[in-house]
Design an enzyme around this catalytic site. Structure first.
Site, PDB file in Angstrom:
ATOM      1  N   GLY A  46       0.832  -1.203   0.000  1.00 48.18           N
ATOM      2  CA  GLY A  46       0.000   0.000   0.000  1.00 48.18           C
ATOM      3  C   GLY A  46       0.861   1.245   0.000  1.00 48.18           C
ATOM      4  N   GLN A  51       2.917   9.942   1.283  1.00 46.74           N
ATOM      5  CA  GLN A  51       4.259   9.355   1.340  1.00 46.74           C
ATOM      6  C   GLN A  51       5.139   9.760   0.154  1.00 46.74           C
ATOM      7  OE1 GLN A  51       2.420   5.298   2.133  1.00 46.74           O
ATOM      8  NE2 GLN A  51       4.412   5.089   3.126  1.00 46.74           N
ATOM      9  N   CYS A  91       5.968  -0.234   7.027  1.00 45.76           N
ATOM     10  CA  CYS A  91       5.587   0.935   6.239  1.00 45.76           C
ATOM     11  C   CYS A  91       6.772   1.309   5.345  1.00 45.76           C
ATOM     12  CB  CYS A  91       5.256   2.088   7.182  1.00 45.76           C
ATOM     13  SG  CYS A  91       4.816   3.605   6.340  1.00 45.76           S
ATOM     14  N   LEU A  92       6.482   1.650   4.097  1.00 41.91           N
ATOM     15  CA  LEU A  92       7.565   2.041   3.181  1.00 41.91           C
ATOM     16  C   LEU A  92       8.267   3.311   3.659  1.00 41.91           C
ATOM     17  CD1 LEU A  92       5.881   1.302  -0.275  1.00 41.91           C
ATOM     18  CD2 LEU A  92       7.613  -0.065   0.928  1.00 41.91           C
ATOM     19  N   HIS A 133      -4.320   1.685   7.769  1.00 44.95           N
ATOM     20  CA  HIS A 133      -2.945   2.187   7.830  1.00 44.95           C
ATOM     21  C   HIS A 133      -2.739   3.332   6.816  1.00 44.95           C
ATOM     22  CE1 HIS A 133       1.617   1.351   7.903  1.00 44.95           C
ATOM     23  NE2 HIS A 133       1.454   2.166   6.887  1.00 44.95           N
ATOM     24  N   GLU A 134      -3.190   3.107   5.581  1.00 44.20           N
ATOM     25  CA  GLU A 134      -2.988   4.128   4.534  1.00 44.20           C
ATOM     26  C   GLU A 134      -3.854   5.357   4.786  1.00 44.20           C
ATOM     27  OE1 GLU A 134      -0.461   3.664   2.825  1.00 44.20           O
ATOM     28  OE2 GLU A 134      -0.252   1.521   3.122  1.00 44.20           O
ATOM     29  N   HIS A 137      -2.192   7.770   7.014  1.00 40.25           N
ATOM     30  CA  HIS A 137      -1.202   8.637   6.351  1.00 40.25           C
ATOM     31  C   HIS A 137      -1.846   9.934   5.844  1.00 40.25           C
ATOM     32  CE1 HIS A 137       2.504   6.354   6.293  1.00 40.25           C
ATOM     33  NE2 HIS A 137       1.917   5.284   5.793  1.00 40.25           N
TER      34      HIS A 137
HETATM   35 NI    NI Z   1       2.702   3.329   5.658  1.00 38.49          NI
END
Ligand code: NI
Length: 167
Positions: A46, A51, A91-92, A133-134, A137
């Site tokens: 995701g 991000q 998380c990226l 989660h996304e 963000h």
């Molecule tokens: Ni993330």
């Protein structure tokens, strides 16, 4: 298509609150394509626009094994949530760090795709985790915000050190 640079925690730009998308334009379609390419290349399941330093309510997700079920969420809303489940998350924007977070076990969400089509979907397991989660963000929240203050302080120090070494 282009790979977009991903912001890394504790970059303050990850704290910005994303604005709703107001028009379904070719630029939005391009952003979604670039985000998907960036997510698949990372690789991740995701990615939120926040991000990649674009502060619009846009998310791409693909939790399938074969990586052939891209889900696009524009202006997503969670309209129902039930139960609680704890899963390990990564998380990226926090590379190499994983920890357990408690979230709603099952959700129903509503979103537009990149062409403006509205859809509704129920989700559980990994997809439910990923959507929550996304969506965090998009309001400037990172999953490590759920950790204890001690763990977060240690992680922040480690990330800052790593970023200094990387120049
Ligand atoms: Ni993330």
């Amino acid at each position: 298509m282009a790979l977009l640079p991903i912001l890394e925690y504790p970059d303050p730009r990850l704290r910005k609150v994303a604005a709703p998308v107001t028009a379904f334009t070719p630029d939005l379609v391009r952003l979604v394509r670039d985000m998907a390419e960036t997510m698949y290349a990372a690789p991740g399941v995701g990615l939120a626009a926040t991000q990649v330093d674009v502060h619009k309510r846009v998310i791409v997700i693909d939790t399938s094994e074969a990586k052939d079920e891209l889900l696009v969420l524009v202006n997503p809303q969670i309209i129902a949530a039930e139960g609680e489940a704890e899963h390990e998350e990564g998380c990226l924007s926090v590379p190499g760090y994983y920890d357990r977070v408690v979230r709603a076990a099952r959700i129903t969400f509503r979103a537009h795709d990149e062409h403006g089509r509205l859809y509704e979907r129920r989700a559980d397991e990994l997809l439910a985790v990923c959507v929550q989660h996304e969506m965090d963000h998009l309001v400037g929240k990172v999953f490590v915000d759920y950790l204890s203050p001690l763990k977060r302080t240690r992680l922040t120090a480690k990330q800052r050190k790593k970023q200094r070494l990387a120049g």
